[in-house]
Scaffold this active site. Structure first.
Site, mmCIF file in Angstrom:
data_model
loop_
_atom_site.group_PDB
_atom_site.id
_atom_site.type_symbol
_atom_site.label_atom_id
_atom_site.label_comp_id
_atom_site.label_asym_id
_atom_site.label_seq_id
_atom_site.Cartn_x
_atom_site.Cartn_y
_atom_site.Cartn_z
ATOM 1 N N CYS A 235 -0.243 -26.124 -41.241
ATOM 2 C CA CYS A 235 1.197 -26.024 -40.949
ATOM 3 C C CYS A 235 1.516 -24.580 -40.572
ATOM 4 C CB CYS A 235 2.000 -26.451 -42.174
ATOM 5 S SG CYS A 235 3.740 -25.999 -42.114
ATOM 6 N N CYS B 29 4.228 -22.993 -42.726
ATOM 7 C CA CYS B 29 3.694 -22.627 -44.052
ATOM 8 C C CYS B 29 2.868 -21.349 -43.951
ATOM 9 C CB CYS B 29 2.822 -23.753 -44.605
ATOM 10 S SG CYS B 29 3.681 -25.339 -44.738
ATOM 11 N N ASP C 145 -5.644 -6.605 -3.347
ATOM 12 C CA ASP C 145 -6.345 -5.508 -2.704
ATOM 13 C C ASP C 145 -7.297 -6.155 -1.696
ATOM 14 O OD1 ASP C 145 -7.504 -2.925 -2.277
ATOM 15 O OD2 ASP C 145 -9.183 -3.571 -3.514
#
Length: 695
Positions: free
Chosen positions: A11, A14, A393
């Site tokens: 979780c 949590c 480039d």
């Protein structure tokens, strides 16, 4: 800081709360719990016993025997999920038995069975929720605990138990979804070799790669991994570099050539001189950056986490209003609206919302990394999906960065023989380009009697008593005809560097030298436009005609020529005012422009400068994987938007059912579980998708 692998971390909310508690401990400031990679970084001096208590209170723990990114055989996450599945299975059986008993036997027996089923499936939630209530801490566990106590207090035994079981299923699915994304990432980390065969004093010894020093000679047998970046001392073989570059095709290696740590020797035996200790190798840096990338928070994730912090208290206020207002002001029944309020609490669980982003982000980073594309964080993955302009480039990016003979004009039969006889001993890149072209002809060269370099002109040589010159216009000592002069000026206007071969009286021939355009460049630009890029722009220091030719051949929308490094930066700034700009360069001379763009993309096949400079690194020496990376990023962004819409949309629909009083506890938990399942499954589709494209 010490790093620990965690188990049972399912979780994200949590994890954040545990991190806050650890930070409050003595010396705990700066400690981190890395939810996406299931790790903990603990500051020195923190009481490990108190940390373990904090983790244990939320069902997490330190993995005691994990030291190598999950390479050992014991899978703690699998053990944890198997235990949870067993408990949920037992709960489901007891629940079904309770329903049967409820219909045929005494009521108290069924109540006992309902309570047993709820306790078995939801006891971790209840314990955490009860503790939170005493501390006036309101999170998902608190909401569920209040809802279940309320449901049982009004006699809703069946629905309360169903809520407990379904919430357990919800948490199991949430943890399994995140664990699948983590395992995908850990598969990348397993490419790191563990041991090497060290050659010392004529003997072979197996040693840990961490003990290797620069200059050590290692033996790499067929099928073994090269332990660290090095140079082939002896032996020839094909090497699989997919762990570094994402390229499926093997690369032939021979003495003097560089090899990457983590690549696999396909056949034969190689002796490799170690050039970098493992922690400095390309592979080690890549793996470190990939791990770090998992934990960077995107603006979307930061917003969701901030929103979730205020969302839970807001839901509790809404639940109280649902319970109180209808009975007090609308003649509603207290019991009915108390039930509705409990259902609102369950709807309010923000699990699906919090999960809407991290699984998709980790999956996107992992999939790109497997494809040889190193994204340095979720924020850059999100940014890549929003890019509408790419500036390139020219040299080494759209072109090969090497001189190449593209035009040949022959005016005398001696042209090729004289050019080769003079250029064959030169190491100049243009001379090498000329010799590559002459290799296509069946020629015998003459050994010069004398050879001299003339500054600013080229080379003068005497062959068989006659003087010849190979160089630019300044090397010619006679008057050119109008026709010849016109041809030279035409080739120069078209962007060619000229190599003119002449004797003392006439021009024998001309080579038109240019930087060769990569064969894949045109196709890649087309694929970028198909992937949603609106503008493709080239920024180059070359003159206008060369830039125009390259831009036209590869299909760019714009080009800007004759730019100095600071002018490239100014042009990137200008482009960022009209769109979201990525700059692609080699990570060395383009560093200022890469830093100025919204997103810096370097290419360089694992070079240190490429890895360290940009936000995103193409580990190949071409742009072939860039369109795929953009598609993955756009897909991740699209999935996150879908997930947020689903997470909030399903909850909104459920909450609207409170108006006619139709919301029930099981509808509430199903809306939350349904959103979590959908969000998880949709996020994991990032790992599927297109096959690798090899260019």
């Amino acid at each position: 800081m010490k790093e620990y692998k965690l188990q049972g971390l399912s979780c994200s909310n949590c994890a954040r709360e545990m991190e806050e508690e650890i930070n409050k401990l003595d010396h705990g400031e700066g400690s981190r719990i890395l939810y996406n990679s299931s790790k903990m970084e603990l500051a020195d001096g923190v009481d490990l016993g108190r940390v373990e208590k904090i983790l244990h209170a939320d069902g997490a723990a330190i993995q005691k025997d994990d030291h190598d990114h999950g390479a050992h055989g014991h899978d703690h996450s699998h053990t944890s999920s198997s235990r949870m599945k067993l408990l949920l299975g037992i709960s489901a059986v007891i629940f079904l038995l309770a329903i049967f008993v409820d219909s045929v036997i005494d009521h108290p027996v069924s109540i006992a069975l309902y309570l047993s089923a709820a306790a078995i499936s939801g006891y971790p939630t209840f314990i955490k929720g009860a503790k939170n209530l005493f501390r006036l801490k309101f999170n998902i566990d608190t909401l569920m605990t209040i809802a279940l106590i309320g449901a049982f207090s009004i006699g809703e035994w069946k629905e309360g138990t169903l809520v407990a079981i379904l919430f357990g299923v919800n948490e199991l699915l949430e943890g399994m979804g995140m664990e699948k994304a983590r395992r995908s990432m850990e598969e990348l980390l397993k490419v790191a070799p563990k041991e090497a065969i060290l050659l010392k004093d004529g003997e072979e010894r197996v040693v840990p790669i961490a003990s290797l020093k620069v200059g050590d000679i290692v033996l790499v047998k067929s099928g073994q991994k090269i332990p660290s970046d090095g140079i082939v001392e002896s032996g020839k073989s094909s090497v699989n570099e997919s762990a570094i570059t994402g390229e499926a095709m093997p690369v032939e290696k021979q003495p003097g050539e560089a090899v990457f740590g983590g690549s696999i020797n396909n056949e034969g035996v190689l002796k490799v001189s170690i050039q970098k200790e493992y922690h400095d190798s390309s592979l080690a840096k890549i793996l470190h950056l990939v791990e770090e990338a998992q934990e960077t928070k995107t603006p979307t994730e930061q917003f969701i986490n901030k929103f979730a912090k205020y969302y839970t208290p807001l839901i509790m206020i809404i639940a109280v209003l649902v319970i109180v207002i209808p009975p007090l002001f609308l003649n509603g029944e207290w019991g009915a609206w108390f039930y509705q309020g409990l259902a609102v609490l369950i709807v309010g669980c923000p699990c699906a919302l919090i999960l809407s982003s991290p699984i998709a982000i980790v999956s996107g980073i992992a999939r790109n990394a497997k494809n040889g594309i190193l994204v340095k964080g979720g924020v850059f993955l999100e940014q890549l999906g929003k890019i509408d302009t790419i500036a390139f480039d020219k040299t080494g990016t759209l072109t090969k960065g090497e001189p190449h003979v593209e035009q040949v004009k022959i005016y005398d039969d001696r042209f090729f023989t004289i050019a080769g006889s003079i250029e064959k001993s030169s190491s100049h890149p243009i001379a090498k380009a000329v010799m590559e072209r002459l290799a296509e002809e069946d020629l015998t060269f003459i050994e010069p009697d004398e050879i001299n370099t003339i500054t600013g002109q080229g080379v003068s040589a005497i062959l068989n008593g006659r003087t010849y010159k190979v160089g630019n216009e300044n090397s010619i000592s006679f008057v050119l005809s109008d026709e010849m002069n016109g041809e030279i000026q035409r080739l120069k206007r078209e962007g060619y560097t000229l190599v003119i071969v002449s004797d003392e009286e006439q021009v024998l021939g001309l080579f038109g030298i240019t930087d060769e355009i990569r064969e894949e460049s045109h196709d890649i630009i087309e694929r970028l436009h198909a992937a949603g890029i609106k503008r493709t722009v080239m920024l180059t220091g070359d003159h206008d005609r060369t830039a125009e030719k390259v831009a036209s051949k590869v299909g760019l929308t714009d080009y800007y020529a004759s730019l100095l490094p600071d002018e490239k930066v100014a042009k990137v700034k200008e482009l960022t005012r009209t769109g979201r700009v990525a700059m692609v360069g080699d990570g060395i001379n383009d560093a200022p422009a890469l830093a100025t763009a919204d997103l810096g993309i370097a290419m360089g096949k694992g070079t240190d400068s490429a890895i360290e400079t940009a936000d995103l690194v193409l580990m190949q020496d071409h742009l072939g994987k860039l369109p795929t990376a953009i598609k993955i990023a756009k897909r991740v962004n699209r999935i996150i938007k879908i997930n947020i819409t689903l997470a909030l949309g399903l909850k909104l629909i459920a909450l609207l059912l409170t108006i006619p009083g139709l919301l029930t506890l099981w509808i509430a938990i199903l809306s939350d579980m349904g959103a979590t399942i959908l969000v998880t499954l949709i996020s994991l589709t990032v790992m599927l998708g297109e096959k690798k494209q090899v260019s």
